[in-house]
Design an enzyme around this catalytic site. Structure first.
Site, PDB file in Angstrom:
ATOM      1  N   GLU A  49      -2.226  -7.249   0.173  1.00 37.42           N
ATOM      2  CA  GLU A  49      -2.572  -5.802   0.274  1.00 37.42           C
ATOM      3  C   GLU A  49      -3.209  -5.457  -1.056  1.00 37.42           C
ATOM      4  O   GLU A  49      -2.803  -5.910  -2.155  1.00 37.42           O
ATOM      5  CB  GLU A  49      -1.131  -5.156   0.356  1.00 37.42           C
ATOM      6  CG  GLU A  49      -1.355  -3.577   0.313  1.00 37.42           C
ATOM      7  CD  GLU A  49      -0.516  -2.797   1.182  1.00 37.42           C
ATOM      8  OE1 GLU A  49       0.691  -3.306   1.111  1.00 37.42           O
ATOM      9  OE2 GLU A  49      -0.727  -1.779   1.592  1.00 37.42           O
ATOM     10  N   CYS A 240       0.301  -0.193   3.846  1.00 35.58           N
ATOM     11  CA  CYS A 240       0.021   1.271   4.019  1.00 35.58           C
ATOM     12  C   CYS A 240      -1.445   1.266   3.631  1.00 35.58           C
ATOM     13  O   CYS A 240      -2.114   2.279   4.208  1.00 35.58           O
ATOM     14  CB  CYS A 240       0.699   1.968   3.117  1.00 35.58           C
ATOM     15  SG  CYS A 240       2.625   1.829   3.452  1.00 35.58           S
ATOM     16  N   ASN A 357      -0.140  -0.861  11.113  1.00 33.90           N
ATOM     17  CA  ASN A 357       0.945  -1.168  10.091  1.00 33.90           C
ATOM     18  C   ASN A 357       2.151  -0.388  10.112  1.00 33.90           C
ATOM     19  O   ASN A 357       1.662   0.980  10.050  1.00 33.90           O
ATOM     20  CB  ASN A 357       0.226  -1.368   8.766  1.00 33.90           C
ATOM     21  CG  ASN A 357       1.312  -1.573   7.755  1.00 33.90           C
ATOM     22  OD1 ASN A 357       1.968  -2.617   7.516  1.00 33.90           O
ATOM     23  ND2 ASN A 357       2.023  -0.536   6.901  1.00 33.90           N
ATOM     24  N   GLU A 358       3.272  -0.897  10.445  1.00 37.56           N
ATOM     25  CA  GLU A 358       4.277  -0.005  10.432  1.00 37.56           C
ATOM     26  C   GLU A 358       4.225   1.069  11.335  1.00 37.56           C
ATOM     27  O   GLU A 358       4.734   2.385  10.950  1.00 37.56           O
ATOM     28  CB  GLU A 358       4.707   0.278   9.049  1.00 37.56           C
ATOM     29  CG  GLU A 358       5.417  -0.945   8.068  1.00 37.56           C
ATOM     30  CD  GLU A 358       5.858  -0.701   6.867  1.00 37.56           C
ATOM     31  OE1 GLU A 358       5.838   0.484   6.560  1.00 37.56           O
ATOM     32  OE2 GLU A 358       6.626  -1.641   6.281  1.00 37.56           O
TER      33      GLU A 358
HETATM   34  O1  AHR Z   1       4.300  -4.121   0.808  1.00 35.34           O
HETATM   35  C1  AHR Z   1       4.217  -2.867   0.420  1.00 35.34           C
HETATM   36  C2  AHR Z   1       4.427  -1.595   1.571  1.00 35.34           C
HETATM   37  O2  AHR Z   1       5.721  -1.655   2.185  1.00 35.34           O
HETATM   38  C3  AHR Z   1       3.350  -2.008   2.473  1.00 35.34           C
HETATM   39  O3  AHR Z   1       2.190  -1.277   2.270  1.00 35.34           O
HETATM   40  C4  AHR Z   1       3.891  -1.311   3.610  1.00 35.34           C
HETATM   41  O4  AHR Z   1       3.471  -2.047   4.981  1.00 35.34           O
HETATM   42  C5  AHR Z   1       5.465  -1.278   3.400  1.00 35.34           C
HETATM   43  O5  AHR Z   1       5.878  -0.170   3.604  1.00 35.34           O
END
Ligand code: AHR
Length: 802
Positions: A49, A240, A357-358
């Site tokens: 990320e 994120c 994502n999430e």
């Molecule tokens: O890994 C850090 C963050 O944790 C990532 O961006 C997110 O997907 C999670 O909340």
């Protein structure tokens, strides 16, 4: 076996087993000839990320910061040299997408110009070459030339080049700078002894030496850390970062390919700018270079604060379809042709895509369905990963794989090492797409690493269900830490792996084909956990009120609510709490609102109360055995959108369900009678007099293991034992390899441990906690081995026949 266990009481109501007089005993029985489930070949991977300057200022080898001057209206990261005047202007943009440029008014008195320190120093190495490229133009009257040089912070030149023939139209200039010295904090200077006005744009400096020699490539030392993990897939580019705070800042891959000068400089919710120099193509290329399957996370029209309306979702879905064509289409297809033009005519053969994502809830399910239908219609073989199980969608809209994320203290991971043993075998597969011990682990210590190792034994043992897993986050520039901990830390010239890095490496490089059945037992214990703690009430997206709260221990009344008086003694965490009509009322619709009362040392009590839901999504939570904000139990009544009741246990931040789940809902405006009895480890929960749960809180297990076997050649194979001893006692272990006829006496044991569980690695001591491999000479169908306290051991034993 004689060993001494002294029970100590503590405020945190734990009792630790004292150091034993002798090593504790353990038995590890493996059925070598009875292969169990197949281990997924994609089980261990990585998750990249753009966080903590992981890419820009990290893996992406660009040495100049804010090279395109697009970050703001000021020359951020650039400083004036010799009295030059700097500004950012849009007078004559380099391209339509690269609108800003740096204007330098040179004094002509002496050398004047501009300097860039890169990301906390430009690291140069004596004898190494650096490729400089920049765009420049000048105002009438500038006689040139300009000089570019690499130099120390106090102006000692390490390399220089002259650029002349600058005109009033933009032109690109290139030079190779060979450094005469090594300096981790050098800087790049561009200037002139002549007076005049010069504009610069896309000022780029790359080491000639990039990972696998790729242009626009990666820092070799950081990329090598990834290669050493032997990842079988890479999830990218977030996190994120994919979502963005608002849709404007969402990740859109089409602005991350092609000429670096045209890529979008983008604000990152991790609070810095990304150049997208490390873009979609580079990620795919990295996957290929690592031999890892690409797993692209596409934004599904959802950001942290807003969602794309359903009638505007098409462009987001089209992005997903085009991303697949870019990766996999023939060089004749529209996006395949762009890939070919970008230097990769052959398809990358991407098989996995994650939708969002999430994200979750009804908004996600709606959007997921649209993405799912569109992608499956065109690319039926793509494996689609969902953020949550799309339960409310039609039966044919399924997820091939569902992504689960876990961040918590070590105890959570130890307690959940058996989590997947009870998962349904015939349902969807699981991708543990983010997990890490992130509490009670310093900046990433051995304690955290062992918690993860214990959990990983469970994932591997259940690899028919858990088909992929990756730690998060991956990288951190130590000068810009936005998340703790991160697997690989670095500065401009150095890098080290956390103890967790070595856990990942040991698991990944010791993969078997099949899991072997295993029986484990030990006399050791981590600690005796006395069930104790304060009590309380809570809500989640619901308004509710509570009254007649009584906590009794035998005949003794520990607490009796009297909400006529001020609500003294209560502690609040989230929510809007008030007293109304003799009841404690929670009036906000926020998540995770808690009010607690009492003493962390209270044991063996009965908590009774009345609760009434006033409105909102769920029911209510009744808290007990609350040690602190991260360690507690609650009875979640009408949880999961008011669908079921279950006890949940939080161990270091994250919660998991304990015991049975009961379908049920909580009605509005009805008083419920609630009683929770805690006796030692036993918990009984009654709703309106009816016993719904009767469970015993399990103790944390000291010993965790998984055993696998490599593909066999005839009847010979390696048996791989991964053993995690999280206790404070070394374990004298009797290992039985049942079914093995002949075993080579020499075996290897790779051990990760340290003097103290708080031990960490650092830039100055990068391998304080690192694995060491030794040969043992006593392997046999039945043999003994001692697993040290607080350790992970990976043992490879050669079976010659069974
Ligand atoms: O890994 C850090 C963050 O944790 C990532 O961006 C997110 O997907 C999670 O909340």
């Amino acid at each position: 076996m004689l060993y001494v266990q002294i029970i100590l009481s503590s405020a945190a109501c734990f009792a630790f087993a004292a150091a034993p007089a002798f090593a504790a005993q353990a038995t590890l029985k493996v059925e070598v000839d009875k292969p169990g489930v197949k281990i997924s070949p994609t089980l261990y991977g990585i998750f990249f990320e753009e966080i903590n300057c992981a890419g820009d200022g990290g893996l992406y080898a660009e040495l100049v910061r804010n090279r395109s001057f697009e970050e703001s209206d000021k020359p951020d990261s650039w400083t004036a040299v010799g009295g030059a005047k700097l500004s950012v202007d849009t007078e004559k943009p380099l391209t339509d997408t690269n609108k800003k440029a740096l204007r330098i008014k040179l004094t002509g008195n002496d050398f004047s110009g501009v300097a860039n320190d890169g990301y906390w120093g430009i690291s140069v190495v004596e004898g190494a070459a650096y490729n400089l490229a920049l765009w420049a133009r000048c105002a009438e009257g500038f006689a040139g030339p300009i000089e570019v040089r690499l130099e120390s912070q106090d102006g000692k030149a390490y390399a220089s080049a002259i650029i002349d023939r600058i005109k009033d139209d933009w032109a690109q200039f290139k030079a190779v700078l060979k450094s005469e010295a090594t300096d981790a904090r050098a800087r790049l200077v561009v200037g002139s002894t002549k007076a005049g006005v010069v504009w610069l744009d896309v000022v780029s400096l790359f080491p000639e030496d990039t990972f696998k020699g790729r242009p626009n490539g990666l820092r070799p030392d950081l990329a090598q850390m990834l290669a050493d993990l032997k990842p079988s897939f890479m999830r990218f580019p977030g996190g994120c970062w994919v979502e963005g705070d608002t849709l404007e800042f969402a990740q859109r891959w089409k602005r991350t390919i092609g000429d670096i000068g045209d890529r979008r400089t983008q604000y990152n919710l991790w609070q810095y700018y990304s150049t997208n120099g490390l873009g979609y193509h580079e990620y795919l290329q990295l996957c290929e270079d690592l031999g890892a399957e690409p797993l692209f996370v596409i934004n599904c029209g959802m950001s942290h604060k807003e969602n794309a309306p359903m009638d505007k979702l098409d462009e987001w879905v089209q992005d997903a379809l085009d991303a697949i064509e870019y990766a996999n289409g023939s060089a004749e297809s529209p996006w395949g042709a762009v890939r070919a033009k970008n230097g990769h005519p052959a398809p990358f053969n991407m098989k996995f895509m994650e939708i969002g994502n999430e994200n979750g809830g009804p908004a996600y399910e709606e959007r997921y369905t649209v993405f799912y239908d569109a992608i499956k219609a065109k690319y039926p073989d793509m494996k689609l990963i969902a953020n949550v199980l799309p339960e409310r969608r039609p039966a044919d809209v399924v997820a091939d794989i569902v992504d689960e994320h876990y961040y918590a203290g070590p105890d959570f991971f130890i307690a959940n090492a058996n989590k997947y043993d009870s998962y349904k075998r015939d349902g969807h597969k699981i991708f543990v797409g983010e997990y890490a011990v992130n509490r009670n682990c310093g900046a990433g210590n051995l304690r955290g690493a062992l918690g993860e190792a214990a959990f990983m034994t469970g994932m591997e043992r259940n690899s028919d269900v858990v088909v992929m897993a990756c730690y998060a986050p991956l990288f951190c520039n130590v000068n810009y830490k936005k998340w703790n901990p991160d697997l690989i830390d670095f500065d401009s010239s150095r890098v080290y792996g956390l103890p967790s890095y070595y856990v990942q490496k040991m698991f990944s490089e010791n993969r078997g084909d099949v899991v072997m059945p295993l029986e484990l037992s030990t006399t050791a214990s981590i600690r005796k956990e006395t069930a104790c703690g304060a009590a309380g009430v809570g809500t989640w997206a619901t308004e509710a009120e509570f009254k007649d709260i009584r906590i009794t221990q035998g005949d003794k009344v520990l607490y009796a609510s009297d909400f006529e008086k001020p609500k003294r003694g209560w502690r609040y965490r989230g929510g809007k709490w008030d007293i109304d009509n003799g009841a404690l009322v929670q009036k906000s619709d926020g998540g995770d609102c808690r009010a607690t009362v009492g003493d962390a040392g209270w044991t063996d009590y009965t908590l009774s109360l009345k609760a009434r839901k006033l409105g909102g999504l769920n029911g209510f939570m009744i808290l007990f055995q609350v040690r602190d904000d991260d360690y507690f139990l609650w009875w979640n009544l009408g949880g999961w959108d008011n669908q079921k009741h279950a006890i949940e246990r939080a161990l270091g931040g994250s919660r998991s369900i304990l015991g049975n789940e009961v379908p049920g809902r909580i009605e509005n405006n009805r008083w419920y009678d609630i009683r929770i009895e805690t006796t030692g480890e036993r918990i009984r929960c009654y709703l309106d007099g009816k016993l719904l749960h009767d469970v015993a809180v399990p103790e944390l297990k000291p010993l965790h293991a998984v055993v696998s076997r490599t593909a066999s050649t005839g009847n010979a194979a390696d048996v791989i034992l991964k053993v995690v001893n999280v206790s404070n006692e070394s374990l004298d272990t009797h290992i039985e390899l049942n079914g093995a006829k002949e075993v080579a006496p020499e075996a290897t044991a790779t051990l990760l441990t340290s003097d103290n569980v708080d031990d960490e690695n650092t830039l100055d001591e990068p391998e304080k906690v690192a694995p060491k491999t030794t040969t043992i000479n006593n392997a046999a169908p039945s043999f003994r081995h001692t697993f040290p306290a607080k350790s992970l051991t990976v043992m490879r034993v050669k079976i010659r026949s069974w």
